[in-house]
Write an enzyme that holds these catalytic residues in place. Structure first.
Site, PDB file in Angstrom:
ATOM      1  N   ARG A 221      36.400  18.564  -3.736  1.00  0.00           N
ATOM      2  CA  ARG A 221      37.714  18.302  -4.328  1.00  0.00           C
ATOM      3  C   ARG A 221      38.276  16.958  -3.878  1.00  0.00           C
ATOM      4  O   ARG A 221      39.467  16.692  -4.033  1.00  0.00           O
ATOM      5  CB  ARG A 221      38.695  19.422  -3.975  1.00  0.00           C
ATOM      6  CG  ARG A 221      38.906  19.666  -2.483  1.00  0.00           C
ATOM      7  CD  ARG A 221      39.948  20.739  -2.266  1.00  0.00           C
ATOM      8  NE  ARG A 221      40.066  21.123  -0.859  1.00  0.00           N
ATOM      9  CZ  ARG A 221      40.969  21.967  -0.377  1.00  0.00           C
ATOM     10  NH1 ARG A 221      41.850  22.501  -1.210  1.00  0.00           N
ATOM     11  NH2 ARG A 221      41.000  22.276   0.890  1.00  0.00           N
ATOM     12  N   LYS A 241      42.378  13.656  -2.425  1.00  0.00           N
ATOM     13  CA  LYS A 241      41.953  15.026  -2.141  1.00  0.00           C
ATOM     14  C   LYS A 241      42.733  15.994  -3.024  1.00  0.00           C
ATOM     15  O   LYS A 241      43.963  16.052  -2.970  1.00  0.00           O
ATOM     16  CB  LYS A 241      42.184  15.369  -0.669  1.00  0.00           C
ATOM     17  CG  LYS A 241      41.648  16.745  -0.290  1.00  0.00           C
ATOM     18  CD  LYS A 241      41.736  16.982   1.204  1.00  0.00           C
ATOM     19  CE  LYS A 241      41.164  18.352   1.574  1.00  0.00           C
ATOM     20  NZ  LYS A 241      41.202  18.588   3.036  1.00  0.00           N
ATOM     21  N   ASP A 253      37.825  25.020  -8.049  1.00  0.00           N
ATOM     22  CA  ASP A 253      38.442  24.254  -9.134  1.00  0.00           C
ATOM     23  C   ASP A 253      38.658  22.786  -8.783  1.00  0.00           C
ATOM     24  O   ASP A 253      39.128  22.014  -9.621  1.00  0.00           O
ATOM     25  CB  ASP A 253      39.767  24.893  -9.557  1.00  0.00           C
ATOM     26  CG  ASP A 253      40.751  25.055  -8.401  1.00  0.00           C
ATOM     27  OD1 ASP A 253      40.573  24.386  -7.358  1.00  0.00           O
ATOM     28  OD2 ASP A 253      41.695  25.862  -8.522  1.00  0.00           O
ATOM     29  N   GLY A 254      38.362  22.390  -7.546  1.00  0.00           N
ATOM     30  CA  GLY A 254      38.518  20.996  -7.148  1.00  0.00           C
ATOM     31  C   GLY A 254      39.946  20.559  -6.915  1.00  0.00           C
ATOM     32  O   GLY A 254      40.217  19.364  -6.757  1.00  0.00           O
ATOM     33  N   ARG A 311      43.931  10.044   1.121  1.00  0.00           N
ATOM     34  CA  ARG A 311      43.461   9.855   2.489  1.00  0.00           C
ATOM     35  C   ARG A 311      42.846   8.458   2.637  1.00  0.00           C
ATOM     36  O   ARG A 311      42.276   7.920   1.695  1.00  0.00           O
ATOM     37  CB  ARG A 311      42.418  10.912   2.856  1.00  0.00           C
ATOM     38  CG  ARG A 311      42.885  12.326   2.618  1.00  0.00           C
ATOM     39  CD  ARG A 311      42.041  13.342   3.339  1.00  0.00           C
ATOM     40  NE  ARG A 311      40.656  13.399   2.869  1.00  0.00           N
ATOM     41  CZ  ARG A 311      39.775  14.306   3.288  1.00  0.00           C
ATOM     42  NH1 ARG A 311      40.127  15.188   4.206  1.00  0.00           N
ATOM     43  NH2 ARG A 311      38.539  14.325   2.813  1.00  0.00           N
ATOM     44  N   ARG A 318      29.901  11.528   7.413  1.00  0.00           N
ATOM     45  CA  ARG A 318      29.917  12.618   8.383  1.00  0.00           C
ATOM     46  C   ARG A 318      28.501  12.859   8.886  1.00  0.00           C
ATOM     47  O   ARG A 318      27.531  12.358   8.322  1.00  0.00           O
ATOM     48  CB  ARG A 318      30.426  13.903   7.718  1.00  0.00           C
ATOM     49  CG  ARG A 318      31.730  13.725   6.956  1.00  0.00           C
ATOM     50  CD  ARG A 318      31.609  14.254   5.524  1.00  0.00           C
ATOM     51  NE  ARG A 318      32.822  13.959   4.750  1.00  0.00           N
ATOM     52  CZ  ARG A 318      33.906  14.690   4.792  1.00  0.00           C
ATOM     53  NH1 ARG A 318      33.934  15.780   5.530  1.00  0.00           N
ATOM     54  NH2 ARG A 318      34.966  14.362   4.092  1.00  0.00           N
ATOM     55  N   ASP A 410      29.774  19.102   8.815  1.00  0.00           N
ATOM     56  CA  ASP A 410      30.282  18.319   7.694  1.00  0.00           C
ATOM     57  C   ASP A 410      31.708  17.857   7.925  1.00  0.00           C
ATOM     58  O   ASP A 410      32.249  17.084   7.124  1.00  0.00           O
ATOM     59  CB  ASP A 410      30.190  19.112   6.378  1.00  0.00           C
ATOM     60  CG  ASP A 410      30.914  20.445   6.457  1.00  0.00           C
ATOM     61  OD1 ASP A 410      30.487  21.294   7.256  1.00  0.00           O
ATOM     62  OD2 ASP A 410      31.894  20.641   5.714  1.00  0.00           O
ATOM     63  N   ASN A 411      32.334  18.303   9.021  1.00  0.00           N
ATOM     64  CA  ASN A 411      33.685  17.868   9.369  1.00  0.00           C
ATOM     65  C   ASN A 411      33.692  16.971  10.607  1.00  0.00           C
ATOM     66  O   ASN A 411      34.722  16.828  11.265  1.00  0.00           O
ATOM     67  CB  ASN A 411      34.594  19.073   9.626  1.00  0.00           C
ATOM     68  CG  ASN A 411      34.883  19.860   8.364  1.00  0.00           C
ATOM     69  OD1 ASN A 411      34.768  19.331   7.262  1.00  0.00           O
ATOM     70  ND2 ASN A 411      35.253  21.116   8.501  1.00  0.00           N
TER      71      ASN A 411
END
Length: 658
Positions: A221, A241, A253-254, A311, A318, A410-411
């Protein structure tokens, strides 16, 4: 053997401070296990806490970070190598200055430009230099042999509104703050109108989620608009985002809702003001459309206001950006190298200019007396710097009581910045086992106490990825993890020493303090802020010793009062021995112990008002959080303890999708 962190998630009233030897052994175990099984193809789920067998270790060159240790002094040859590897490498680089002016070639400082949106200096190195997806449709699918997919923002909007903005982020981009007043600003940053010069895309990445390999994840998203290069030659990526579906959206739904967007916007800026590396947030807009969310996963979805955050970060790469390609076999290992070269070129340029240096050569301590020379392999030096940056970041979280909540690979940013604000939380009552994430409740893998261990575990996965791509060998990967342990210990001990206003680190004093705080559920932030009021005066009567802490030591009985008096006496003796005046110590302590943190209930108050159309509470809270160490007369209510309603679900704890 004790876990890395100084807390125990199982017994909050009894824990010890970190052990460097544990860190080293954990690092060696993590890498060897992962490398043997070639994670991420065969994931290893680490259930924290664990006890590990003794393993052969690399020779650790621990630096003191400017803080005296309780351990014996290092030998002269070790002392010569105690400086941070990252610092050594950066000293070899030629970098631009950080001041707000630049030389015009005639010795005069030229003021930075203030640009309109149409005049931003866009660059698109990511899409220009890395392989992309030949397809652009947003149908959920596996995207192979590509680092990104070009997609356009697609969130539906209806009279979008600007909720909040950051002028300091605009300054990073050389953007004129008057641009926030444009009538079309919300349309542009909702994605409804294209920004001139932008080339939008969604990034492909994978990751370990709660210790298990999850395969392809990607920007489900989030849509990056491109990179803006400012007058200092700094590169800043802009990302929307909640801007709509991408091939990585899977069954979602993004989109994003207002409550989670407010939390991300405010915390990005609050963390920056606390001095903690983080992604930033330029602005927050509502879409004017409703988004359906089942907040508690209880089968009761409801419609909520939609929103989009812009952002900003120097990179959104990452650990998982590299993992996904290493997981797909030999055919994609070249992409891991290409991504590493890209990151080094644009974000670690000092790695390209390394020269032979004894301070960058390290004995492994193995029987063959082999040496890791970081000047011979830029990828090894790069991995070491990423490990050190990550360790420093986690230490800074522990210092302010911040719990990320979702430390999946992934974070984890390769730049060592805080990224992806989901169910985060700052400690209120001190509880080492605190997690703000309802999804994390069964095992509390990502609780406050476990963050240092998880950071190391994630570094092990990243090192495995580089090893799989044959960018580093086993000893280099193991050394990177060794440096994580050393750096974390140095940074954490230095932070705690400064928080107490001491000249040198005192393990016993700090350990006893944290035990007392856990037993009595003392508010973490307010306690350290109040601690600066203690006087190093031996003539103070015993019955008055706790007066400066009266507001934070609530409802303690006689036995606990005696425990606290005993600790304060020991603390005062240490203060008296330091020779620092009470006034100077208070000033230095107040400069590192914030009065204001972004407590969850403050976020919720801003969310409640915003959902009724009142955005002033969000803006006021942003202003308070921009000066967390100042007294700010009239703003004292923002430092209060959480009210009773703050402990209801959805306020103190949230789900991953929130």
């Amino acid at each position: 053997m004790q876990m890395l962190s100084h807390f125990s998630a199982k017994a909050s009233s009894s824990f010890s401070l970190p052990s460097l030897s544990h860190l080293s052994r954990f690092a060696a175990f993590s890498f060897r296990h992962c490398h043997r099984h070639r994670i991420p193809k065969f994931p290893f789920c680490l259930s924290l806490p664990l006890k590990f067998p003794a393993l052969p270790l690399l020779a650790c060159r621990a630096s003191s970070g400017g803080v005296s240790m309780d351990s014996p002094s290092p030998s002269p040859d070790v002392a010569a190598s105690v400086e941070s590897v990252a610092r050594d490498l950066q000293n070899q680089s030629l970098r631009n200055g950080d001041d707000d002016q630049r030389d015009d070639g005639f010795g005069n400082g030229a003021k930075r430009a203030r640009l309109r949106l149409e005049d931003l200096n866009w660059d698109h190195s990511f899409v220009r230099e890395l392989p992309g997806d030949p397809r652009s449709e947003t149908t959920p699918r596996e995207v192979l042999h590509a680092c990104y997919t070009r997609v356009l923002p697609s969130a539906e909007v209806d009279k979008p509104q600007l909720v909040a903005w950051s002028e300091s982020v605009a300054e990073l981009l050389d953007l004129d703050p008057k641009e926030f007043e444009r009538p079309d600003f919300a349309l542009l940053f909702s994605g409804a109108s294209p920004l001139v010069g932008a080339v939008p895309y969604a990034q492909c990445y994978g990751g370990h989620q709660f210790g298990m390999w999850a395969g392809q994840l990607g920007d489900g998203r989030a849509i990056t608009l491109g990179e803006v290069v400012n007058s200092k030659s700094q590169r800043w990526e802009l990302q929307l985002k909640g801007a709509g579906k991408t091939p990585y959206s899977r069954f979602a739904d993004g989109l994003a809702v207002l409550r989670s967007s407010i939390r991300e916007f405010l915390c990005s800026e609050a963390m920056h003001s606390l001095g903690i590396p983080t992604t930033r947030a330029l602005c927050l807009v509502t879409t004017g459309k409703l988004v359906t969310r089942d907040m508690f996963y209880d089968g009761n979805p409801k419609d909520e206001p939609g929103a989009i955050v812009c952002r900003v970060s120097q990179s959104f790469l990452r650990f998982g950006s590299y993992q996904i390609h290493a997981s797909r076999g030999k055919e994609d290992l070249g992409i891991v190298r290409a991504l590493a070269d890209y990151a080094i070129k644009h974000h670690f340029p000092h790695m390209e200019n390394m020269v032979k240096s004894e301070s960058l050569s390290f004995s492994t301590g193995d029987e063959d007396h082999s040496v890791v020379d970081l000047t011979l392999n830029k990828y090894a030096a790069w991995a070491v710097e990423i490990a050190e940056r990550t360790a420093s970041l986690v230490a800074s979280w522990q210092g302010v009581g911040f719990t990320h909540g979702v430390l999946n690979t992934d974070n984890m940013s390769i730049l060592g910045v805080t990224i992806d604000y989901g169910p985060f939380g700052f400690l209120d009552a001190f509880d080492p086992s605190y997690t703000p994430n309802t999804t994390d409740l069964p095992g509390r893998r990502y609780c406050f106490a476990n963050q240092p261990d998880v950071g190391l575990w994630n570094i092990a996965q990243f090192a495995t990825t580089l090893s799989t791509a044959q960018l580093v060998d086993d000893k280099e990967a193991n050394y990177a993890m060794e440096r994580y342990g050393t750096k974390f210990m140095d940074e954490y001990q230095a932070i705690m020493t400064r928080k107490l206003g001491l000249r040198k680190y005192n393990k016993q004093l700090i350990s006893k303090l944290l035990n007392n705080m856990a037993v009595d559920k003392v508010d973490y932030t307010n306690f350290f802020r109040s601690l600066s009021n203690i006087k190093a005066d031996p003539s103070i009567p015993e019955e008055e010793l706790l007066v400066p802490l009266k507001a934070v030591l609530l409802d303690i009985g006689k036995e606990r009062k005696e425990a606290w008096i005993g600790w304060v006496k020991s603390y005062m003796e240490e203060l008296a021995a330091s020779g620092i005046s009470d006034e100077d110590r208070k000033a230095s302590m107040d400069a590192v112990n914030p009065k204001y943190i972004l407590r969850n209930y403050l976020c919720q108050s801003a969310i409640d008002a915003a959902e009724q159309g009142d955005f002033e509470v969000v803006r006021r809270l942003l202003k308070v959080m921009e000066r967390p160490f100042d007294e700010q007369p009239g703003m004292e209510k923002y430092a209060r303890l959480p009210p009773a309603w703050a402990y209801r679900p959805g306020v103190c704890m949230l789900s991953c999708s929130s």
